[in-house]
Write a protein that holds these residues in place. Structure first.
Motif, PDB file in Angstrom:
ATOM      1  N   UNK A  30     -42.174 -28.951   9.327  1.00 13.80           N
ATOM      2  CA  UNK A  30     -42.592 -27.969  10.310  1.00 13.80           C
ATOM      3  C   UNK A  30     -41.410 -27.105  10.725  1.00 13.80           C
ATOM      4  N   UNK A  31     -41.587 -26.346  11.784  1.00 20.94           N
ATOM      5  CA  UNK A  31     -40.565 -25.384  12.169  1.00 20.94           C
ATOM      6  C   UNK A  31     -39.336 -26.065  12.761  1.00 20.94           C
ATOM      7  N   UNK A  32     -38.187 -25.484  12.492  1.00 19.56           N
ATOM      8  CA  UNK A  32     -36.927 -25.929  13.094  1.00 19.56           C
ATOM      9  C   UNK A  32     -35.959 -24.766  13.017  1.00 19.56           C
ATOM     10  N   UNK A  33     -34.858 -24.855  13.730  1.00 22.01           N
ATOM     11  CA  UNK A  33     -33.870 -23.783  13.750  1.00 22.01           C
ATOM     12  C   UNK A  33     -32.852 -23.987  12.630  1.00 22.01           C
ATOM     13  N   UNK A  34     -32.534 -22.902  11.928  1.00 16.99           N
ATOM     14  CA  UNK A  34     -31.558 -23.009  10.842  1.00 16.99           C
ATOM     15  C   UNK A  34     -30.862 -21.674  10.639  1.00 16.99           C
ATOM     16  N   UNK A  35     -29.658 -21.767  10.077  1.00 13.31           N
ATOM     17  CA  UNK A  35     -28.904 -20.548   9.745  1.00 13.31           C
ATOM     18  C   UNK A  35     -27.927 -20.853   8.617  1.00 13.31           C
ATOM     19  N   UNK A  36     -27.978 -20.083   7.516  1.00  9.89           N
ATOM     20  CA  UNK A  36     -27.103 -20.344   6.367  1.00  9.89           C
ATOM     21  C   UNK A  36     -25.783 -19.578   6.469  1.00  9.89           C
ATOM     22  N   UNK A  37     -24.728 -20.164   5.925  1.00 15.13           N
ATOM     23  CA  UNK A  37     -23.419 -19.522   5.897  1.00 15.13           C
ATOM     24  C   UNK A  37     -22.756 -19.753   4.543  1.00 15.13           C
ATOM     25  N   UNK A  38     -21.972 -18.769   4.127  1.00 13.92           N
ATOM     26  CA  UNK A  38     -21.160 -18.886   2.906  1.00 13.92           C
ATOM     27  C   UNK A  38     -19.889 -18.083   3.129  1.00 13.92           C
ATOM     28  N   UNK A  39     -18.898 -18.714   3.756  1.00 14.29           N
ATOM     29  CA  UNK A  39     -17.624 -18.045   4.031  1.00 14.29           C
ATOM     30  C   UNK A  39     -17.851 -16.756   4.809  1.00 14.29           C
ATOM     31  N   UNK A  40     -18.775 -16.811   5.778  1.00 11.15           N
ATOM     32  CA  UNK A  40     -19.196 -15.579   6.445  1.00 11.15           C
ATOM     33  C   UNK A  40     -19.144 -15.656   7.967  1.00 11.15           C
ATOM     34  N   UNK A  41     -18.455 -16.644   8.511  1.00 15.27           N
ATOM     35  CA  UNK A  41     -18.385 -16.807   9.964  1.00 15.27           C
ATOM     36  C   UNK A  41     -17.186 -17.689  10.289  1.00 15.27           C
ATOM     37  N   UNK A  42     -16.777 -17.722  11.562  1.00 17.60           N
ATOM     38  CA  UNK A  42     -15.650 -18.590  11.945  1.00 17.60           C
ATOM     39  C   UNK A  42     -16.051 -20.067  11.901  1.00 17.60           C
ATOM     40  N   UNK A  43     -15.957 -20.649  10.708  1.00 18.50           N
ATOM     41  CA  UNK A  43     -16.367 -22.039  10.477  1.00 18.50           C
ATOM     42  C   UNK A  43     -15.260 -22.763   9.725  1.00 18.50           C
ATOM     43  N   UNK A  44     -14.929 -23.959  10.137  1.00 15.79           N
ATOM     44  CA  UNK A  44     -14.024 -24.823   9.385  1.00 15.79           C
ATOM     45  C   UNK A  44     -14.829 -25.477   8.268  1.00 15.79           C
ATOM     46  N   UNK A  45     -15.276 -24.689   7.283  1.00 15.34           N
ATOM     47  CA  UNK A  45     -16.212 -25.232   6.301  1.00 15.34           C
ATOM     48  C   UNK A  45     -15.588 -26.341   5.463  1.00 15.34           C
ATOM     49  N   UNK A  46     -14.325 -26.195   5.117  1.00 12.25           N
ATOM     50  CA  UNK A  46     -13.670 -27.245   4.328  1.00 12.25           C
ATOM     51  C   UNK A  46     -13.537 -28.537   5.132  1.00 12.25           C
ATOM     52  N   UNK A  47     -13.197 -28.398   6.409  1.00  9.99           N
ATOM     53  CA  UNK A  47     -13.044 -29.567   7.264  1.00  9.99           C
ATOM     54  C   UNK A  47     -14.375 -30.288   7.465  1.00  9.99           C
ATOM     55  N   UNK A  48     -15.447 -29.511   7.701  1.00 12.53           N
ATOM     56  CA  UNK A  48     -16.758 -30.122   7.874  1.00 12.53           C
ATOM     57  C   UNK A  48     -17.164 -30.899   6.623  1.00 12.53           C
ATOM     58  N   UNK A  49     -16.986 -30.273   5.460  1.00 12.14           N
ATOM     59  CA  UNK A  49     -17.355 -30.929   4.203  1.00 12.14           C
ATOM     60  C   UNK A  49     -16.500 -32.169   3.961  1.00 12.14           C
ATOM     61  N   UNK A  50     -15.210 -32.070   4.281  1.00  7.94           N
ATOM     62  CA  UNK A  50     -14.318 -33.211   4.089  1.00  7.94           C
ATOM     63  C   UNK A  50     -14.705 -34.367   5.003  1.00  7.94           C
ATOM     64  N   UNK A  51     -15.006 -34.066   6.244  1.00  8.93           N
ATOM     65  CA  UNK A  51     -15.380 -35.119   7.189  1.00  8.93           C
ATOM     66  C   UNK A  51     -16.691 -35.792   6.820  1.00  8.93           C
ATOM     67  N   UNK A  52     -17.479 -35.134   5.968  1.00  7.69           N
ATOM     68  CA  UNK A  52     -18.742 -35.712   5.520  1.00  7.69           C
ATOM     69  C   UNK A  52     -18.639 -36.266   4.102  1.00  7.69           C
TER      70      UNK A  52
END
Length: 368
Positions: free
Chosen positions: A140-162
Motif C-alpha cells: 500500500x501507500x508509503x512515503x519514499x524518495x530516490x537519490x543517486x549522488x543528488x543530495x547532501x547524503x553520506x551515501x557511502x557511510x550509510x551503505x558501509x554501516x549496513x
C-alpha cells in the motif's frame, strides 16, 4: 516524493518487517541492482571525519561539502518521516580490467570506466522508482524518495554501516566479493525494515592504492586531498592545473581508476549487464588527437547524456592538452597544438603552451 493521502492508512497497514525486508532485497536484485542493504537513517559518526577533511582544506573548492551538515548526519532532516533507507549498488565494469602491469598506449585518451557510457544517475533513480512502485503494490501507500549522488547524503557511510562493504584506504567502498567498481543509490522510505549490520574491514597492511596514486593524492590511509586528485582536477576543477601535477596526470583526461585497478579486491570485480554503462562513441579506444579535433558542437553532441558533459568543453580540452604534452614527441602534435591554440580560452592556452614546451623538450632530449 510520493506521499500518502492519509497517514492513518500507512499506520493501519500491518506487515512483517523481516519478511518484507527479504522480499524487497529480492525485488532489487530482479531489477538489476547488484546488491541491496537496509540502513539506519543515522550518519552522525561520519561528521568528525568530514570536519577534519574540511579543516585540512582537502575539499579544494567544493564548498558545497560545508553545507547542510545537519542533514548529512541526520537523513530525517532531509526527508522527514524516514524510518529506513534502502541502499543499492550497480556494477559498471564492461570488461575485466587489464593487469596494472600492462601499460596503456601513451597516445590513448583514458576516461574513467564509469563515464564511458551514459550518465548512471537517471538509470539509478529510474530503477529506484520502479522498486518503490513494486513495494507500494505489496504494502500500500508509503512515503519514499530516490537519490543517486543528488543530495547532501553520506551515501557511502550509510551503505558501509549496513554492510555493503568497507571504506578502503583510497576512500572508496570495497565489497569483498565484488571489488569497488560500482555506483550507489538510496531509497528513503517511511517503512520500518530490518537494518543490516556493518561488515569488517579487509585492507590490512596493503598500501597499493596509496603507492600507485600518480599525484600522491592519498595523503594517508583513508584520507584523500582533492587538490591533488586527478578525478577532481579533470572533472570538477575549472582553473589552471598546477604545473607540478600535470606530468602525473599523464593521458587521463576524465577521472582516474588507478587506485582501483591496483586493488587486490578488484580481482573479484563483477561485470555489468546494464547497457547504459557500455562505451559510446568509441570512448574506450579513442586517441588524444582524435578528441582534439572536436569543436564545441561536436563535444555537446557526443557527450549528450554522458557524465563527461559535466566538465564542460574548455576544461575537457585543457585535459587533452595535458595528455598531448605527456605523449611521446610528435611533430604532428606540436603543429596541431600551435595551429589550433587561438580556438580556446586563456586557461586552455596556458596548458597548450606547456604541452608544446614538453613536446619540444622531449625532442631535444632525443637529439642529445
Amino acid at each position: 516524493m510520493t506521499t500518502s493521502n492519509s497517514s492513518s492508512q500507512i499506520q493501519a497497514y500491518q506487515y512483517d518487517s523481516s519478511e518484507l525486508t527479504a522480499w524487497i532485497k529480492a525485488q532489487a536484485l530482479e531489477l538489476g541492482f547488484s546488491d541491496c542493504v537496509i540502513a539506519k537513517p543515522d550518519a552522525q559518526a561520519e561528521l568528525p571525519r568530514l570536519q577534519e577533511y574540511l579543516d585540512r582544506g582537502y575539499h579544494a573548492d567544493m564548498d558545497y561539502l560545508k553545507e547542510n551538515l545537519e542533514k548529512r548526519a541526520d537523513p530525517t532532516l532531509l526527508v522527514p518521516n524516514t524510518q529506513s533507507i534502502i541502499c543499492v549498488r550497480m556494477d559498471y565494469l564492461v570488461e575485466t580490467p587489464k593487469p596494472r602491469t600492462v601499460p596503456y598506449a601513451p597516445n590513448s585518451a583514458i576516461i574513467a570506466r564509469y563515464a564511458r557510457g551514459r550518465d548512471y544517475h537517471k538509470t539509478m533513480r529510474g530503477r529506484l522508482k520502479q522498486l518503490a512502485a513494486k513495494i507500494r503494490q505489496r504494502v500500500g501507500d508509503f512515503e519514499s524518495r530516490p537519490f543517486a549522488d543528488s543530495a547532501p547524503i553520506f551515501e557511502k557511510s550509510l551503505a558501509e554501516n549496513a554492510g555493503m562493504g568497507w571504506t578502503g584506504k583510497h576512500t572508496l567502498l570495497i565489497h569483498k566479493k565484488s571489488g569497488s567498481f560500482f555506483v550507489l543509490g538510496e531509497l528513503f522510505t517511511s517503512l520500518k525494515l530490518e537494518f543490516d549490520e556493518p561488515t569488517t574491514k579487509h585492507c590490512g597492511s596493503c598500501n597499493a592504492c596509496i603507492d600507485i596514486c600518480p599525484t600522491q593524492a592519498i595523503v594517508e590511509p583513508y584520507m584523500l586531498d582533492a587538490r591533488r586528485c586527478i578525478a577532481y582536477l579533470t572533472i570538477e576543477y575549472k582553473g589552471v592545473i598546477p604545473e607540478e601535477l600535470r606530468r602525473g596526470i599523464g593521458n587521463r583526461i576524465f577521472g582516474c581508476d588507478d587506485c582501483q585497478l591496483i586493488c587486490p579486491w578488484n580481482s573479484f570485480a563483477k561485470k555489468t549487464n546494464v547497457e547504459d554503462f557500455y562505451p559510446r562513441h568509441g570512448l574506450d579506444q579513442v586517441t588524444l588527437l582524435d578528441l582534439w579535433q572536436w569543436d564545441e558542437p561536436t563535444f555537446l553532441v557526443s557527450t549528450e547524456g554522458s557524465p563527461i558533459r559535466r566538465t564542460g568543453y574548455q576544461s575537457f580540452m585543457r585535459n587533452i592538452a595535458i595528455g598531448l604534452g605527456n605523449a611521446p614527441y610528435s611533430s604532428n602534435i606540436v603543429q596541431t597544438l600551435k595551429s589550433t591554440r587561438e580556438n580556446f580560452d586563456e586557461i586552455v592556452q596556458v596548458h597548450i603552451d606547456w604541452a608544446i614546451q614538453e613536446q619540444l623538450a622531449k625532442r631535444d632530449q632525443a637529439l642529445i
